[in-house]
Design a protein around this motif. Sequence first.
Motif, PDB file in Angstrom:
ATOM      1  N   VAL A 179      -9.576   5.025   5.213  1.00 26.65           N
ATOM      2  CA  VAL A 179      -9.996   4.035   4.221  1.00 26.65           C
ATOM      3  C   VAL A 179      -8.816   3.175   3.788  1.00 26.65           C
ATOM      4  N   SER A 180      -7.683   3.788   3.544  1.00 28.11           N
ATOM      5  CA  SER A 180      -6.505   3.053   3.067  1.00 28.11           C
ATOM      6  C   SER A 180      -6.003   2.050   4.102  1.00 28.11           C
ATOM      7  N   LEU A 181      -5.846   2.504   5.331  1.00 29.34           N
ATOM      8  CA  LEU A 181      -5.323   1.609   6.366  1.00 29.34           C
ATOM      9  C   LEU A 181      -6.335   0.533   6.756  1.00 29.34           C
ATOM     10  N   THR A 182      -7.620   0.862   6.719  1.00 29.80           N
ATOM     11  CA  THR A 182      -8.649  -0.144   6.982  1.00 29.80           C
ATOM     12  C   THR A 182      -8.645  -1.193   5.883  1.00 29.80           C
ATOM     13  N   TRP A 183      -8.490  -0.759   4.640  1.00 27.21           N
ATOM     14  CA  TRP A 183      -8.420  -1.710   3.533  1.00 27.21           C
ATOM     15  C   TRP A 183      -7.250  -2.668   3.730  1.00 27.21           C
ATOM     16  N   LEU A 184      -6.098  -2.150   4.062  1.00 27.30           N
ATOM     17  CA  LEU A 184      -4.931  -3.009   4.247  1.00 27.30           C
ATOM     18  C   LEU A 184      -5.144  -3.988   5.391  1.00 27.30           C
TER      19      LEU A 184
ATOM     20  N   LEU B 251       0.845  -1.188   0.000  1.00 29.67           N
ATOM     21  CA  LEU B 251       0.000   0.000   0.000  1.00 29.67           C
ATOM     22  C   LEU B 251       0.882   1.239   0.000  1.00 29.67           C
ATOM     23  N   SER B 252       0.534   2.223  -0.830  1.00 29.77           N
ATOM     24  CA  SER B 252       1.273   3.481  -0.866  1.00 29.77           C
ATOM     25  C   SER B 252       0.292   4.630  -1.124  1.00 29.77           C
ATOM     26  N   PRO B 253       0.700   5.864  -0.822  1.00 27.58           N
ATOM     27  CA  PRO B 253      -0.196   7.007  -1.027  1.00 27.58           C
ATOM     28  C   PRO B 253      -0.552   7.196  -2.504  1.00 27.58           C
ATOM     29  N   SER B 254      -1.737   7.695  -2.737  1.00 33.79           N
ATOM     30  CA  SER B 254      -2.177   7.977  -4.100  1.00 33.79           C
ATOM     31  C   SER B 254      -1.873   9.427  -4.459  1.00 33.79           C
ATOM     32  N   PRO B 255      -1.286   9.664  -5.614  1.00 34.21           N
ATOM     33  CA  PRO B 255      -1.044  11.046  -6.040  1.00 34.21           C
ATOM     34  C   PRO B 255      -2.347  11.830  -6.227  1.00 34.21           C
TER      35      PRO B 255
ATOM     36  N   ASP C 140      -3.668 -16.558  -1.609  1.00 41.78           N
ATOM     37  CA  ASP C 140      -2.698 -17.651  -1.655  1.00 41.78           C
ATOM     38  C   ASP C 140      -1.999 -17.610  -3.001  1.00 41.78           C
ATOM     39  N   PRO C 141      -0.682 -17.772  -3.006  1.00 41.07           N
ATOM     40  CA  PRO C 141       0.063 -17.659  -4.260  1.00 41.07           C
ATOM     41  C   PRO C 141      -0.350 -18.676  -5.320  1.00 41.07           C
ATOM     42  N   GLY C 142      -0.843 -19.837  -4.926  1.00 44.16           N
ATOM     43  CA  GLY C 142      -1.194 -20.860  -5.900  1.00 44.16           C
ATOM     44  C   GLY C 142      -2.649 -20.826  -6.333  1.00 44.16           C
ATOM     45  N   GLU C 143      -3.454 -19.974  -5.781  1.00 43.19           N
ATOM     46  CA  GLU C 143      -4.888 -19.914  -6.048  1.00 43.19           C
ATOM     47  C   GLU C 143      -5.221 -18.738  -6.966  1.00 43.19           C
ATOM     48  N   PRO C 144      -6.344 -18.828  -7.694  1.00 47.25           N
ATOM     49  CA  PRO C 144      -6.800 -17.645  -8.441  1.00 47.25           C
ATOM     50  C   PRO C 144      -7.255 -16.554  -7.455  1.00 47.25           C
ATOM     51  N   TYR C 145      -7.151 -15.325  -7.849  1.00 43.10           N
ATOM     52  CA  TYR C 145      -7.442 -14.236  -6.919  1.00 43.10           C
ATOM     53  C   TYR C 145      -8.045 -13.046  -7.659  1.00 43.10           C
ATOM     54  N   ALA C 146      -8.754 -12.222  -6.912  1.00 46.80           N
ATOM     55  CA  ALA C 146      -9.257 -10.929  -7.387  1.00 46.80           C
ATOM     56  C   ALA C 146      -9.214  -9.979  -6.198  1.00 46.80           C
ATOM     57  N   ILE C 147      -8.582  -8.835  -6.392  1.00 46.00           N
ATOM     58  CA  ILE C 147      -8.446  -7.870  -5.311  1.00 46.00           C
ATOM     59  C   ILE C 147      -8.929  -6.508  -5.810  1.00 46.00           C
ATOM     60  N   ALA C 148      -9.756  -5.862  -5.006  1.00 46.61           N
ATOM     61  CA  ALA C 148     -10.185  -4.493  -5.297  1.00 46.61           C
ATOM     62  C   ALA C 148      -9.322  -3.560  -4.452  1.00 46.61           C
ATOM     63  N   PHE C 149      -8.535  -2.729  -5.109  1.00 48.12           N
ATOM     64  CA  PHE C 149      -7.660  -1.804  -4.401  1.00 48.12           C
ATOM     65  C   PHE C 149      -8.442  -0.560  -3.980  1.00 48.12           C
ATOM     66  N   PRO C 150      -7.959   0.174  -2.958  1.00 46.43           N
ATOM     67  CA  PRO C 150      -8.711   1.316  -2.432  1.00 46.43           C
ATOM     68  C   PRO C 150      -8.564   2.594  -3.260  1.00 46.43           C
ATOM     69  N   PHE C 151      -8.655   2.470  -4.573  1.00 48.83           N
ATOM     70  CA  PHE C 151      -8.555   3.618  -5.469  1.00 48.83           C
ATOM     71  C   PHE C 151      -9.755   4.516  -5.224  1.00 48.83           C
ATOM     72  N   PRO C 152      -9.636   5.796  -5.155  1.00 47.25           N
ATOM     73  CA  PRO C 152      -8.516   6.692  -5.340  1.00 47.25           C
ATOM     74  C   PRO C 152      -7.818   7.067  -4.036  1.00 47.25           C
ATOM     75  N   PHE C 153      -8.179   6.422  -2.913  1.00 50.70           N
ATOM     76  CA  PHE C 153      -7.642   6.808  -1.611  1.00 50.70           C
ATOM     77  C   PHE C 153      -6.184   6.402  -1.421  1.00 50.70           C
ATOM     78  N   ALA C 154      -5.758   5.356  -2.071  1.00 50.78           N
ATOM     79  CA  ALA C 154      -4.367   4.891  -1.981  1.00 50.78           C
ATOM     80  C   ALA C 154      -4.054   4.058  -3.222  1.00 50.78           C
ATOM     81  N   SER C 155      -2.785   3.838  -3.429  1.00 50.59           N
ATOM     82  CA  SER C 155      -2.347   2.970  -4.516  1.00 50.59           C
ATOM     83  C   SER C 155      -1.955   1.634  -3.919  1.00 50.59           C
ATOM     84  N   GLY C 156      -2.313   0.588  -4.601  1.00 50.93           N
ATOM     85  CA  GLY C 156      -1.964  -0.750  -4.125  1.00 50.93           C
ATOM     86  C   GLY C 156      -1.273  -1.531  -5.209  1.00 50.93           C
ATOM     87  N   GLU C 157      -0.509  -2.508  -4.784  1.00 48.54           N
ATOM     88  CA  GLU C 157       0.205  -3.356  -5.724  1.00 48.54           C
ATOM     89  C   GLU C 157       0.241  -4.756  -5.171  1.00 48.54           C
TER      90      GLU C 157
END
Length: 149
Positions: free
Chosen positions: A115-120, A63-67, A127-144
Amino acid sequence: MAATAVPLVESSTLPGVILVERVRRLVLLSVLLACGYGMFVHGQKQSCIGQASGPGACAELVLSPSPLVFVAAAVIVLLSLKRVVHHAASDDDARRILGRAATGVVVLFVVATVVSLTWLALVPVPDPGEPYAIAFPFPFASGELRMTP
């Protein structure tokens, strides 16, 4: 007789010095809140599977700040200054506009941080071996999401 200290704003003979002080406060408040947001909205979570002695797979959420939050704060400040110059009919109107802008900047940075810290805190790391879908907290923060084999 002891001299009493008079605040700089009240002792100035400059017309509009109180409004200049309010603008200074708004800018200073915005800068301080931007620094706080930039410092606090950082974090990461990690999940790994595999053997400790052998190769494994890891997933890491960062998680990082959003410009966009910084841009939104700058827009609030600049639009409020424009409204003061073009639409304020009195000092009271100008102070009200600057006060609302200060409230808007505070609400923006507080909501973005919470919002950003609650999301995190709440989002599970996939899990690295499983399929995944993640909704990032846009526009409040940037996620990767980083996956390593």
